[in-house]
Motif scaffolding. Structure first.
Motif, PDB file in Angstrom:
ATOM      1  N   CYS A   1      -1.797  -2.903   5.302  1.00  0.00           N
ATOM      2  CA  CYS A   1      -2.822  -2.124   5.414  1.00  0.00           C
ATOM      3  C   CYS A   1      -2.749  -1.158   6.359  1.00  0.00           C
ATOM      4  O   CYS A   1      -1.545  -0.799   6.681  1.00  0.00           O
TER       5      CYS A   1
ATOM      6  N   ARG B   1      -3.796  -0.185   9.205  1.00  0.00           N
ATOM      7  CA  ARG B   1      -3.715  -0.376  10.344  1.00  0.00           C
ATOM      8  C   ARG B   1      -2.311  -1.026  10.859  1.00  0.00           C
ATOM      9  O   ARG B   1      -1.825  -1.049  11.968  1.00  0.00           O
ATOM     10  N   CYS B   2      -1.608  -1.705   9.875  1.00  0.00           N
ATOM     11  CA  CYS B   2      -0.097  -2.225   9.985  1.00  0.00           C
ATOM     12  C   CYS B   2       0.596  -1.249  10.171  1.00  0.00           C
ATOM     13  O   CYS B   2       1.610  -1.204  11.123  1.00  0.00           O
TER      14      CYS B   2
ATOM     15  N   CYS C   1      -1.793  -7.534  12.974  1.00  0.00           N
ATOM     16  CA  CYS C   1      -2.593  -6.282  12.635  1.00  0.00           C
ATOM     17  C   CYS C   1      -4.183  -6.707  12.965  1.00  0.00           C
ATOM     18  O   CYS C   1      -4.490  -7.799  12.656  1.00  0.00           O
TER      19      CYS C   1
ATOM     20  N   CYS D   1      -5.741  -7.299   9.274  1.00  0.00           N
ATOM     21  CA  CYS D   1      -5.138  -7.963   8.003  1.00  0.00           C
ATOM     22  C   CYS D   1      -4.295  -8.948   8.627  1.00  0.00           C
ATOM     23  O   CYS D   1      -3.779  -9.888   7.633  1.00  0.00           O
TER      24      CYS D   1
HETATM   25 ZN   LIG Z   1      -2.920  -4.589   8.376  1.00  0.00          ZN
END
Ligand SMILES: [Zn+2]
Length: 247
Positions: free
Chosen positions: A170, A172-173, A242, A245
């Motif tokens: 995602c 934010r990864c 993360c 996720c």
């Molecule tokens: Zn993520």
């Protein structure tokens, strides 16, 4: 659901393409898409998706059309300056394709309203111009299991990545924290040429069509420098830590 004669004619060149076909077209006609932001990216996305025959499109944008938008934002004309972007775009694209439903909402997307806005979407398309809203989209989509397609453009450069919760990394990864205000460049500060939003939007739309037709989307973060005519795809792994996720 099968197509009527007018739909068969309207989409004939698209269904001729063997990756789409009549079955793919019928899936598009039964699909629901939410586009957040209707400026340069979102406008190009909306224009292409409406013509492709995605059956329901919701356009969300709080802004009004300004004269400096006409350089890169499609669909709008001089007479639209001062009017709501989302409303104008819905009205005009409804005249391009009256076989589909196009709705508009004039509001600012934030953490308090995002779930209600996207809850019936098969996929969400990012046409925003700021990082904060992209995190709001990312976090809600991952939480709700809704796929979304990130896109960002500035100067002659752009990026896009398809985010399929449970399958791909995602946002934010890639970027765990929201960058400090002012640390990322915006079109208002460093400018933009109009080819790059058209190009990134084309990639976002093509991935969305593939997803909606039940086909596999392309993986990785695509980076384009249109001025230098350079393109690369960076493979990105899911981050097990993360905050959104991860496990
Ligand atoms: Zn993520």
């Amino acid at each position: 659901m099968t197509m009527n004669d007018q739909e068969e004619e309207r989409y004939s060149r698209q269904t001729l393409f063997d990756k789409v076909g009549e079955q793919g077209q019928e899936k598009l006609l039964a699909s629901r898409v939410v586009i957040i932001g209707t400026g340069a990216l979102g406008g190009n996305i909306a224009n292409l998706l409406a013509r492709s025959g995605v059956g329901f499109i919701l356009l969300v944008d709080r802004d009004i059309v300004e004269l400096n938008n006409l350089q890169r934002q499609p669909v709008f004309d001089e007479g639209d300056v001062g009017s709501s972007k989302a409303e104008v775009m819905a009205h005009k694209l409804s005249r391009v394709n009256s076989d589909i439903r196009i709705m508009s909402r004039v509001l600012e997307v934030d953490a308090s309203n995002i779930e209600e806005i996207i809850k019936e979407a098969d996929i969400v398309l990012d046409g925003t111009d700021n990082v904060e809203t992209r995190y709001v989209i990312n976090d809600a989509c991952v939480r709700m299991g809704i796929s979304w397609i990130y896109g960002g453009v500035v100067k002659a450069e752009g990026m896009t990545m398809s985010i399929i919760p449970g399958s791909t990394p995602c946002l934010r990864c890639v970027l765990p924290k929201i960058p400090e205000p002012g640390s990322t460049q915006t079109c208002n500060e460093v400018g933009i040429i109009n080819g790059i939003p058209a190009m990134i939007a084309s990639m976002q739309v093509t991935e969305a069509l593939k997803y909606l037709m039940g086909k596999e989307v392309s993986k990785g973060l695509a980076l384009i420098d249109l001025w230098e005519r350079k393109m690369e795809v960076v493979e990105i792994d899911r981050n097990p830590n993360c905050p959104v996720c991860g496990e």
